[in-house]
Design a protein around this motif. Sequence first.
Motif, PDB file in Angstrom:
ATOM      1  N   ILE A  11      25.394  41.845  35.685  1.00 40.01           N
ATOM      2  CA  ILE A  11      25.554  41.033  37.027  1.00 40.01           C
ATOM      3  C   ILE A  11      24.358  41.097  37.886  1.00 40.01           C
ATOM      4  O   ILE A  11      23.551  41.935  37.915  1.00 40.01           O
ATOM      5  N   PRO A  12      23.984  39.976  38.281  1.00 40.71           N
ATOM      6  CA  PRO A  12      22.804  39.557  39.110  1.00 40.71           C
ATOM      7  C   PRO A  12      22.733  40.658  40.043  1.00 40.71           C
ATOM      8  O   PRO A  12      23.573  41.238  40.879  1.00 40.71           O
ATOM      9  N   ALA A  13      21.506  40.987  40.591  1.00 44.52           N
ATOM     10  CA  ALA A  13      21.280  42.119  41.331  1.00 44.52           C
ATOM     11  C   ALA A  13      21.790  41.664  42.900  1.00 44.52           C
ATOM     12  O   ALA A  13      22.190  42.838  43.487  1.00 44.52           O
ATOM     13  N   ASP A  14      21.864  40.268  43.190  1.00 43.87           N
ATOM     14  CA  ASP A  14      22.186  39.760  44.662  1.00 43.87           C
ATOM     15  C   ASP A  14      23.645  39.696  44.250  1.00 43.87           C
ATOM     16  O   ASP A  14      24.176  39.259  45.492  1.00 43.87           O
ATOM     17  N   MET A  15      24.379  39.702  43.477  1.00 46.06           N
ATOM     18  CA  MET A  15      25.832  39.593  43.285  1.00 46.06           C
ATOM     19  C   MET A  15      26.803  40.925  43.692  1.00 46.06           C
ATOM     20  O   MET A  15      26.492  41.708  43.204  1.00 46.06           O
ATOM     21  N   PHE A  51      37.585  47.981  38.952  1.00 49.70           N
ATOM     22  CA  PHE A  51      38.846  47.745  38.292  1.00 49.70           C
ATOM     23  C   PHE A  51      39.781  47.018  39.203  1.00 49.70           C
ATOM     24  O   PHE A  51      39.788  47.212  40.631  1.00 49.70           O
ATOM     25  N   ARG A  52      40.462  46.330  38.755  1.00 52.45           N
ATOM     26  CA  ARG A  52      41.595  45.511  39.574  1.00 52.45           C
ATOM     27  C   ARG A  52      42.822  45.219  38.615  1.00 52.45           C
ATOM     28  O   ARG A  52      42.630  44.684  37.545  1.00 52.45           O
ATOM     29  N   ASN A  53      43.970  45.487  39.219  1.00 53.66           N
ATOM     30  CA  ASN A  53      45.187  45.470  38.619  1.00 53.66           C
ATOM     31  C   ASN A  53      45.111  46.181  37.055  1.00 53.66           C
ATOM     32  O   ASN A  53      45.815  45.648  36.044  1.00 53.66           O
ATOM     33  N   GLY A  54      44.570  47.275  37.017  1.00 57.00           N
ATOM     34  CA  GLY A  54      44.312  47.884  35.910  1.00 57.00           C
ATOM     35  C   GLY A  54      43.596  47.414  34.653  1.00 57.00           C
ATOM     36  O   GLY A  54      43.395  48.078  33.776  1.00 57.00           O
ATOM     37  N   ALA A  55      42.631  46.709  35.240  1.00 55.33           N
ATOM     38  CA  ALA A  55      41.544  46.114  34.193  1.00 55.33           C
ATOM     39  C   ALA A  55      40.078  46.088  34.707  1.00 55.33           C
ATOM     40  O   ALA A  55      40.260  45.756  35.901  1.00 55.33           O
ATOM     41  N   GLU A  56      39.107  46.116  33.950  1.00 56.26           N
ATOM     42  CA  GLU A  56      37.889  45.921  34.411  1.00 56.26           C
ATOM     43  C   GLU A  56      37.622  44.629  34.820  1.00 56.26           C
ATOM     44  O   GLU A  56      37.845  43.650  34.148  1.00 56.26           O
ATOM     45  N   VAL A  57      36.797  44.493  36.027  1.00 52.12           N
ATOM     46  CA  VAL A  57      36.410  43.057  36.350  1.00 52.12           C
ATOM     47  C   VAL A  57      34.932  43.203  36.852  1.00 52.12           C
ATOM     48  O   VAL A  57      34.340  41.732  36.759  1.00 52.12           O
ATOM     49  N   PHE A  58      34.127  44.164  36.670  1.00 49.69           N
ATOM     50  CA  PHE A  58      32.761  44.043  36.578  1.00 49.69           C
ATOM     51  C   PHE A  58      32.252  45.368  36.141  1.00 49.69           C
ATOM     52  O   PHE A  58      32.784  46.671  36.216  1.00 49.69           O
TER      53      PHE A  58
END
Length: 303
Positions: A11-15, A51-58
């Motif tokens: 993930i970009p550092a500024d994100m 995690f969102r809704n039981g899944a990895e998002v980042f």
Amino acid sequence: MFHGMIAMPPIPADMSAAEADTDSGPDFVVVDVETACSRVSSICQIGIVGFRNGAEVFAYETLVDPCDEFSPFNTGIHGISCDHVAGQPTYAQIHGIVNGHLSGRITVAHSLFDKGALAAACHVHDQPHIETTWLDSVRVAKRAWPELSSHRLNALSRYLGLRHKHHDALSDARAAGMVIVKAIDHTGIDLAAWLTPVNPKGGRAPKPAPDGPLKGERIAILGAARDRALGHWLAAMGARVVASVGTTSTMLVVSSDQPFGRYFHASPAHRRAEELRDAGQAIEIVAESELRERIARIVVSVE
């Protein structure tokens, strides 16, 4: 042992964490750190997973120059040495990224070690404190699976069938996050309820009424503070509301608002009441709704 850098597209550092995969952000984030020596401020690797809704998002991971020595003991645990961190950023240089992922969110860590390490690193590197709501996945696991002899992350990963490389910060963060996901699914207790104290005693117990259908009863409450609505109702019915289940308790009332979900019988209070009952003590375990219906019938019959 240490295996290298991130196992997902970086993930970009500024994100921000919210921008990584979803506009509304993760339900919770998980952080894990490895340290170079006995000083907890000596962070040499950090992994963060959302995690969102039981899944990895980042996922975010980096090696860190701890600005400290490496002890052979710590290197023997995680495999990271001074050679690995040469040219890597210091904690001061990544604090903004870490703070951006954690600040204002629910942050999970497997034990309080990571919380203390981040606080110490902020102090040593003269960075502002991270304002976040902490949730200990060890405490969650002990409530969800009280029958297990160990709640260490590697033991839980084996039990839950998780892919896990112990003492790698990113892998540890992923595993701790899945402990939360699986605990929610296993118990039916949602994330907000895991943040609620298990069986808060609350303030002073209400004074029992001089008469009533529960006069003479010494009642402990599972899942609600004794100075809340249920405690006041019990006292109005004549009961003495006690702080916890003990040898003089005559009843354990399971609150309708208890935070254990369908596995309330695994709570310490419930197990204690069962032990006393099995030992011959006259103690009843009853749901709040059942007791209220019982009392209502008594009141109607008297009238």
